[in-house]
Scaffold this active site. Structure first.
Site, PDB file in Angstrom:
ATOM      1  N   TYR A  56      37.712  27.897  17.438  1.00 33.96           N
ATOM      2  CA  TYR A  56      37.427  28.263  18.734  1.00 33.96           C
ATOM      3  C   TYR A  56      36.890  27.439  19.850  1.00 33.96           C
ATOM      4  O   TYR A  56      35.940  26.934  19.925  1.00 33.96           O
ATOM      5  CB  TYR A  56      36.086  29.429  18.381  1.00 33.96           C
ATOM      6  CG  TYR A  56      36.252  30.464  17.681  1.00 33.96           C
ATOM      7  CD1 TYR A  56      37.423  30.791  17.262  1.00 33.96           C
ATOM      8  CD2 TYR A  56      35.272  31.301  16.951  1.00 33.96           C
ATOM      9  CE1 TYR A  56      37.657  31.875  16.264  1.00 33.96           C
ATOM     10  CE2 TYR A  56      35.406  32.582  16.346  1.00 33.96           C
ATOM     11  CZ  TYR A  56      36.716  32.647  15.926  1.00 33.96           C
ATOM     12  OH  TYR A  56      36.968  33.645  15.120  1.00 33.96           O
ATOM     13  N   HIS A 131      38.917  31.035   6.889  1.00 33.36           N
ATOM     14  CA  HIS A 131      39.322  31.846   8.062  1.00 33.36           C
ATOM     15  C   HIS A 131      40.444  32.786   8.091  1.00 33.36           C
ATOM     16  O   HIS A 131      40.382  33.971   8.367  1.00 33.36           O
ATOM     17  CB  HIS A 131      39.778  30.821   9.245  1.00 33.36           C
ATOM     18  CG  HIS A 131      39.582  31.243  10.560  1.00 33.36           C
ATOM     19  ND1 HIS A 131      39.533  30.502  11.595  1.00 33.36           N
ATOM     20  CD2 HIS A 131      39.677  32.591  10.998  1.00 33.36           C
ATOM     21  CE1 HIS A 131      39.337  31.366  12.813  1.00 33.36           C
ATOM     22  NE2 HIS A 131      39.665  32.673  12.540  1.00 33.36           N
ATOM     23  N   PRO A 213      35.428  44.593  17.037  1.00 36.00           N
ATOM     24  CA  PRO A 213      34.967  45.969  16.817  1.00 36.00           C
ATOM     25  C   PRO A 213      35.006  46.934  17.781  1.00 36.00           C
ATOM     26  O   PRO A 213      35.103  48.037  17.663  1.00 36.00           O
ATOM     27  CB  PRO A 213      33.366  45.513  16.421  1.00 36.00           C
ATOM     28  CG  PRO A 213      32.988  44.338  17.191  1.00 36.00           C
ATOM     29  CD  PRO A 213      34.103  43.395  17.081  1.00 36.00           C
ATOM     30  N   GLY A 216      39.182  45.620  21.618  1.00 37.69           N
ATOM     31  CA  GLY A 216      40.069  45.082  22.736  1.00 37.69           C
ATOM     32  C   GLY A 216      40.530  45.859  23.654  1.00 37.69           C
ATOM     33  O   GLY A 216      40.142  47.031  24.050  1.00 37.69           O
ATOM     34  N   GLY A 219      48.192  47.684  25.851  1.00 38.31           N
ATOM     35  CA  GLY A 219      49.188  46.997  26.569  1.00 38.31           C
ATOM     36  C   GLY A 219      48.846  47.242  27.936  1.00 38.31           C
ATOM     37  O   GLY A 219      49.405  46.682  28.957  1.00 38.31           O
TER      38      GLY A 219
END
Length: 296
Positions: A56, A131, A213, A216, A219
């Site tokens: 990250y 990961h 969660p 997001g 489009g």
């Protein structure tokens, strides 16, 4: 803050996904003062679980950026950070040209653990997560490498991420009863397909950490509250944000669920943390769950 079990730890029911303060859509990291303030706000709100990863970072050549921010924030917070559990990840590599690859070899993981320890300023990693699967080696072999890191004293507990039901089963076989602390998979109203993995985690007492969660945006840039009107309607009825309703709904899906919403601003994580205290009535939960079959 209410708590839930994560391996050998008791952690806040809502964690902090720290990735957004280092990786953004525009490629620019969050200003350091704002990033530290966001982490401090999480701690002020009772959050005791922070999730990160070595990759990250704003770019391939700044590996460890997020971990270093967390280390700085915890150190500057002073008293009150002793109970904070930091979960980081290894097994993914970013190289020049922003090429992404996978390496779960023991030699790579040993080096990655040492780098993460230095970045975080800690002597041991509380939760070290694989990961993403490395298809160049058998899954069981990769899990065994993480178990070796526990045996070497650098890691307290092990988790896996982006794992199928079959891979969770393999990890359980290798790590034994109680050896697999967590599974971190994507799960939200936008991506409810992780129900099978969640059911297995509940059966085995494994913490399930939904990443992204809040789902997001789609489009068209619409957030969950816009795509699923039932969440927005419920939020209006309670006088809270749709995001808080989403997290409260996820907490009701199983006692092993510990959402880790991302945040770039103190206000965001402060709001998300309050989801642990939002009570949703059975009729509201039914309406929310049924709405997942008919997003707008």
């Amino acid at each position: 803050m209410k708590t839930r079990k994560l391996g050998p730890f008791e952690v806040s029911a809502i964690g902090l996904g720290a990735m957004p303060v280092s990786m953004t859509h525009d490629g620019l990291p969050t200003p350091q003062d704002q990033a530290v303030a966001t982490i401090h706000a999480a701690l002020d709100a009772g959050v005791t679980l922070i999730d990160t990863a070595d990759v990250y970072a704003p770019s391939w050549d700044t590996t460890g950026h997020n971990e270093r921010l967390i280390g700085k924030a915890l150190t500057s917070y002073g008293d009150g950070n002793d109970e904070v559990i930091v979960a980081t990840k290894g097994g993914v590599i970013r190289s020049e040209g922003e090429r992404w690859s996978f390496d779960a070899s023991l030699s790579h993981l040993r080096g990655a653990v040492e780098q993460s320890l230095r970045a975080l300023g800690r002597e041991v990693i509380d939760l070290y997560q694989w990961h993403a699967p490395d298809e160049s080696i058998p899954y069981a072999e990769g899990v065994a490498h993480f178990k070796q890191l526990i045996d070497e004293g650098k890691v307290r507990s092990v988790g896996i991420s982006n794992a199928s039901v079959e891979q969770i089963g393999i990890a359980l076989d290798i790590l034994g009863d109680g050896g697999l602390a967590s599974v971190q998979n994507e799960f939200s109203p936008k991506v409810p397909e992780g129900a099978d993995a969640l059911a297995l985690c509940e059966e085995k007492g494994i913490a399930f950490l939904p990443y992204q969660p809040l789902g997001g945006t789609d489009g068209s840039g619409r957030a969950v509250g816009e795509r699923f009107p039932a969440f927005a309607e419920t939020a209006r009825e309670h006088g809270v944000s749709p995001q808080r309703v989403v997290l409260a709904w996820e907490l009701t899906q199983s006692p092993v669920v510990i959402p880790i919403p991302g945040a770039r601003r103190p206000e965001s994580i402060t709001d998300s943390a309050k989801a642990a205290d939002l009570e949703l009535a059975p009729e509201e939960l039914r309406r929310l769950t049924e709405s997942l079959d008919r997003p707008s």
